[in-house]
Design an enzyme around this catalytic site. Structure first.
Site, PDB file in Angstrom:
ATOM      1  CG  HIS A   1      -1.957  -1.041   1.209  1.00 22.14           C
ATOM      2  ND1 HIS A   1      -2.770  -1.315   0.137  1.00 22.14           N
ATOM      3  CD2 HIS A   1      -2.309  -1.949   2.176  1.00 22.14           C
ATOM      4  CE1 HIS A   1      -3.560  -2.331   0.419  1.00 22.14           C
ATOM      5  NE2 HIS A   1      -3.307  -2.734   1.644  1.00 22.14           N
TER       6      HIS A   1
ATOM      7  CG  ASP B   1      -3.366  -8.260   0.493  1.00 17.88           C
ATOM      8  OD1 ASP B   1      -4.410  -7.613   0.727  1.00 17.88           O
ATOM      9  OD2 ASP B   1      -2.533  -8.538   1.377  1.00 17.88           O
TER      10      ASP B   1
ATOM     11  CG  HIS C   1      -6.979  -5.088   1.939  1.00 22.57           C
ATOM     12  ND1 HIS C   1      -6.606  -6.184   2.697  1.00 22.57           N
ATOM     13  CD2 HIS C   1      -8.055  -4.537   2.552  1.00 22.57           C
ATOM     14  CE1 HIS C   1      -7.428  -6.289   3.734  1.00 22.57           C
ATOM     15  NE2 HIS C   1      -8.310  -5.304   3.659  1.00 22.57           N
TER      16      HIS C   1
ATOM     17  CG  ASP D   1      -5.574  -9.976   3.134  1.00 19.82           C
ATOM     18  OD1 ASP D   1      -5.282 -10.453   2.019  1.00 19.82           O
ATOM     19  OD2 ASP D   1      -5.405  -8.773   3.416  1.00 19.82           O
TER      20      ASP D   1
END
Length: 350
Positions: free
Chosen positions: A124, A165, A167, A252
């Site tokens: 990120h 991931d 996200h 995740d």
């Protein structure tokens, strides 16, 4: 042989309260699972390399690097509502980013895959920190996946990044937004942090079509992920012909992860690992580095184990699932991107 970077220094990056989901226990437990598995005899463990400021500057702006260094000098505190640092964070994160860079080179030299298990995570973190309008850094400090990919570019390799991931890897995409030599395929849950990664986000001027975003509705699982692997990812690989591959491996996306609502299991992780190893064993891919990202429940342990087993050929990948495209409009929109920029056609039915 799989080269794994695990360094006890990651334990020094922590929230003293122990309440933050990104904590030392995550990686400790995942590493312990690997040590107890039958693949352990095929794993060579390395510590981190010395952190190099020059490697940081390849990925992040001087102002962002200085900001993190100064914030860490203040000791433990939150630099945004999600992300903490302490007096050791800059030192730790610098070592992992340099290690990620050099792992790509070592993989190229030895034709062996590498797995980096960094904390804090990184996908990120963009060039200047918060990326593409995201409100926070999402637990991340420096972008290890970007460092691994940059090393492949510096070695003259066409580079593929696969980020599974849950996200969106907004930081990585920000860093390579205008880089046509990096094909970034990102599968993520729609509507959650960081709120980026729309299908229409295809890259900057001169790099259009090099960023493939696949936002997926909640409860998407193996049938849809494996369909995307067969109908989107493999065809793109065949056209792009990557020589280097970086996987941002966030577990995740596993069913039951407390922070997300995807339903992926070991089938998907095994299939992705097997696909890339087939390319490496055939000599097409010359450098392969996996960077651990998210994973906040038992899925991290189970998913990483299956992924590593498949890299090392200990897991025979078979499944009897009926594959199907994801729900919603994502496939229709994605088919337009693939047609317009890659000359690919995909079926819109099961």
């Amino acid at each position: 042989m799989l080269n794994v970077v695990y360094d006890e220094i990651h334990k020094l990056h922590l929230d003293p309260s122990g309440r933050h989901p990104e904590n030392p226990r995550r990686v400790e437990e995942a590493f312990s699972v690997l040590k107890k598995s039958e693949v352990w005899s095929r794993i060579k463990v390395h510590g981190t390399f010395e952190g190099e400021f020059e490697k940081l500057k390849l990925i992040h702006s001087k102002s962002y690097i200085s900001f993190i260094e100064e914030e860490c000098g203040r000791g433990f505190h939150y630099i945004d509502s999600d992300t903490y640092v302490n007096e050791k964070t800059f030192y730790i994160a610098s070592r992992f980013i340099s290690t990620s860079y050099y792992a790509s080179i070592k993989s190229l030299e030895s034709s062996e895959p590498w797995l980096i298990m960094p904390r804090p995570p990184g996908h990120h973190a963009g060039r200047n920190g918060c990326a593409m309008g995201a409100p926070t850094l999402g637990f991340c400090i420096f972008n290890n996946s970007a460092a691994a990919a940059q090393a492949m570019l510096d070695s003259g390799l066409r580079t593929l990044i696969i980020d599974f991931d849950a996200h969106h890897g907004n930081g990585t995409q920000d860093i390579f937004w205008n880089e046509p030599r990096v094909l970034h395929i990102d599968l993520h849950q729609e509507g959650i942090y960081p709120g980026t990664g729309d299908v229409g986000d295809i890259g900057g001027i001169g790099a259009e079509g090099s960023k493939i975003n696949i936002p997926l509705p909640a409860f998407t699982g193996d049938p849809e992920y494996l369909w995307l692997l067969d109908n989107v990812i493999k065809p793109l690989i065949e056209v792009f012909k990557p020589e280097g591959v970086v996987v941002s491996a966030g577990f995740d996306s596993h069913v039951g992860d407390p922070l997300t609502m995807l339903h992926v299991t070991e089938y998907t992780y095994s299939a992705i690992a097997s696909t890339i190893m087939d390319l490496m064993n055939s000599g097409i891919v010359k450098s392969f580095v996996t960077i651990l990202e998210g994973g906040y429940g038992e899925g991290l342990n189970m998913g990483l184990k299956a992924y590593v087993e498949s890299i090392l050929g200990f897991r025979c990948f078979k499944y009897d699932l009926k594959l199907k495209p994801p729900r919603g409009v994502v496939v229709r929109e994605l088919s337009n991107v693939l047609r317009d920029y890659w000359g690919l056609s995909i079926s819109l039915t099961d």
